[in-house]
Design an enzyme around this catalytic site. Structure first.
Site, PDB file in Angstrom:
ATOM      1  N   GLY A 175     -14.087 -75.109 -21.821  1.00 40.88           N
ATOM      2  CA  GLY A 175     -13.556 -74.388 -20.884  1.00 40.88           C
ATOM      3  C   GLY A 175     -14.313 -72.931 -20.795  1.00 40.88           C
ATOM      4  N   HIS A 208       6.072 -77.641 -68.660  1.00 45.36           N
ATOM      5  CA  HIS A 208       5.111 -78.040 -69.693  1.00 45.36           C
ATOM      6  C   HIS A 208       5.042 -79.505 -69.820  1.00 45.36           C
ATOM      7  CE1 HIS A 208       2.793 -77.964 -73.544  1.00 45.36           C
ATOM      8  NE2 HIS A 208       3.609 -78.837 -73.996  1.00 45.36           N
ATOM      9  N   ILE A 230     -19.967 -72.529 -48.898  1.00 48.21           N
ATOM     10  CA  ILE A 230     -20.499 -73.769 -48.226  1.00 48.21           C
ATOM     11  C   ILE A 230     -21.675 -74.274 -48.986  1.00 48.21           C
ATOM     12  CG2 ILE A 230     -21.462 -74.938 -46.119  1.00 48.21           C
ATOM     13  CD1 ILE A 230     -19.828 -72.845 -44.493  1.00 48.21           C
ATOM     14  N   THR A 233     -14.032 -77.407 -36.056  1.00 48.33           N
ATOM     15  CA  THR A 233     -15.230 -77.634 -36.723  1.00 48.33           C
ATOM     16  C   THR A 233     -14.328 -78.222 -38.431  1.00 48.33           C
ATOM     17  OG1 THR A 233     -16.639 -75.964 -36.087  1.00 48.33           O
ATOM     18  CG2 THR A 233     -16.801 -76.424 -38.460  1.00 48.33           C
ATOM     19  N   CYS A 234     -13.195 -77.529 -38.447  1.00 43.66           N
ATOM     20  CA  CYS A 234     -12.738 -77.713 -39.831  1.00 43.66           C
ATOM     21  C   CYS A 234     -12.478 -79.199 -40.218  1.00 43.66           C
ATOM     22  CB  CYS A 234     -11.138 -77.051 -39.962  1.00 43.66           C
ATOM     23  SG  CYS A 234     -10.481 -77.480 -41.571  1.00 43.66           S
ATOM     24  N   ARG A 242     -21.564 -67.893 -41.360  1.00 42.14           N
ATOM     25  CA  ARG A 242     -21.386 -68.348 -39.847  1.00 42.14           C
ATOM     26  C   ARG A 242     -21.118 -67.030 -39.014  1.00 42.14           C
ATOM     27  NH1 ARG A 242     -19.940 -73.655 -39.778  1.00 42.14           N
ATOM     28  NH2 ARG A 242     -18.820 -73.497 -37.649  1.00 42.14           N
TER      29      ARG A 242
END
EC number: 1.8.1.4
Length: 461
Positions: free
Chosen positions: A115, A440, A180, A41-42, A269
């Site tokens: 699977g 800086h 999300i 999904t990612c 989710r």
């Protein structure tokens, strides 16, 4: 029948990292994945494509609001939505292709298909059965459903559909004020949509530090997002490509409706374990999640689980750490995942990042603590870059000065938070951060100043 030391089911961040680490440790490894591309999904419909759209629309915002002030003048920018989606797809392809390259490099077999586990020690993919001494379930998660709302991924969409809309909606309703929903809501707001967020609770991002959450909502409201809080969605009616969202306010039980071209259902989710055959195997489950011990073992010998399908925050980097840990455990090592130091980030503009405890948690625990805060308004780099909204907040133990948590809302917050993550891993005090030289001008100076504020005080306020 192929035989492996380890078969990993799922090629998301947890699965592919687990597989690569197994291969590095000399274990013969295969990964089962039914998508046409690796990454779960990612990489395919989550983290990566959403960041591409966030980046593109942030650049649009810069062009529309800040370029002229910097002396960058010329044609007004316009949005080519098809090209933006093409850019997103290119980004996905580069990343998923990268995982495939890593599999080949590490001699990991990709078992293409979905699977199941017919029995311990065996994984079935299509008509073929493969044997493995160890099976790791890294099957991830899917968008949670909402009663009374039917998703068609065209008018009523999850995050998946929101990443590939055929056109930019004029009006969008987002159900749920979590990470999300706010990220994608921000994308479409910058593209010109009217965006209304409907949230059941009385605050946005409910697990976030309260002060940061309140400031975050003010910033998003200033950007044009509208919020209806304390509202329970009753249903969504779709007709002729339009939608009507009905909600009930908890404070007075009154009912109201909003019209929308697109409704984004962003109510969290849930673990995705369908079709794996876990029930028949007797794998113990808990509230829809696979139950594991401290070593990611299930109650069935030789079967492990990691990532979104087990307890804990549904974060890609949490899954990656678990993938590494389970691989090292299988190889006989003694890994450890520190769940107290897992950062979380919201990739809006500005970004929001946190790690460790919130003030609310410390108060509930009765822990004495001190707060060091520094506003980005006092940071030279932030002012030069039109990014001076927000602040850094560090929470430290009142007696030992040990850093207990940090919360950042502002530019590059998702990168800045990791300085505190490293500090917490080493048990550092706020003074340790304060006495470390920071370059800086950088945004990171705001982190140092917040650490100084835990002591005698920041310099630039």
């Amino acid at each position: 029948m192929a035989q492996y030391d380890v078969i990993v089911i799922g090629s998301g961040p947890g699965g592919y990292v687990c597989a690569i680490r197994c291969a590095q440790l000399g274990l013969k490894t295969a990964v089962v994945e039914g998508r046409e591309t690796l990454g779960g999904t990612c990489l395919n419909v989550g983290c990566i494509p959403s960041k591409a759209l966030l980046h593109a629309t942030e650049m649009l915002h810069e062009a529309e609001h800040n370029f002229a002030e910097m002396g960058l003048k010329g044609k007004t920018q316009s949005v080519d939505w098809k090209q933006m989606l093409s850019y997103k797809e290119t980004t996905i392809g580069q990343n998923t292709g990268g995982i495939e390259f890593l599999f080949k490099k590490n001699k990991i077999d990709w078992l293409k298909g979905w699977g199941s586990i017919p029995e311990a020690g065996k994984v079935k993919v299509g008509d073929e059965v493969h044997e493995a001494k160890h099976i790791v379930v890294a099957s991830g998660s899917e968008p949670a459903s909402l009663k009374g709302v039917e998703v068609d991924e065209k008018t009523v969409v999850t995050s998946t559909g929101a990443l590939e809309l055929s056109k930019i909606p004029k009006k969008m309703v987002v159900i749920g004020a979590g990470v999300i929903g706010l990220e994608l809501g921000s994308v479409y707001k910058r593209l010109g949509a009217e965006v209304t967020v409907v949230e059941f609770l009385d605050k946005i991002t409910p697990t976030m530090d309260g002060e940061v959450s309140r400031q975050f909502q003010k910033m998003l409201t200033k950007q044009g997002l509208e919020f209806i809080l304390g509202a329970a969605v009753q249903g969504v009616e779709v007709g002729k490509g339009k939608a009507k969202v009905t909600y009930k306010l908890k404070k007075d039980d009154s009912e109201a409706t909003i019209d929308a071209d697109t409704v984004l259902v962003s109510t969290g989710r849930r673990p995705y374990t369908d079709g794996l055959g876990l029930d028949a195997l007797g794998v113990e489950m808990e509230r829809g999640m696979i139950k594991t011990d401290d070593h990611y073992k299930t109650n069935v010998d030789g079967i492990y689980a990691i990532g979104d399908c087990i307890a804990g925050p549904m974060l890609a980097h949490k899954a990656e750490d678990e993938g590494t840990a389970v691989a090292e455990g299988i190889a006989g090592q003694h890994p450890h995942v520190n769940y107290g130091v897992i950062p979380s980030v919201v990739y809006t503009h500005p970004e929001v990042a946190s790690v460790g405890k919130t003030e609310e948690q410390l108060k509930d625990e009765g822990k004495k603590y001190k707060v060091g805060k520094f506003p980005f308004m006092g940071n030279a780099r932030a002012k030069a870059n039109f990014s001076s909204e927000g602040f850094v907040k560090i929470l430290a133990d009142a007696e030992t000065d040990r850093v207990l948590g940090a919360h950042i809302i502002g530019p590059m917050a998702g990168d800045l938070i990791h300085e505190i993550c490293v500090a917490m891993e080493f048990g550092a005090a706020a003074e340790d951060v304060a006495r470390t030289c920071h370059a800086h001008p950088t945004y990171s100076e705001a982190v140092r100043e917040a650490a100084l504020a835990c002591g005698d005080g920041a310099i630039h306020v």
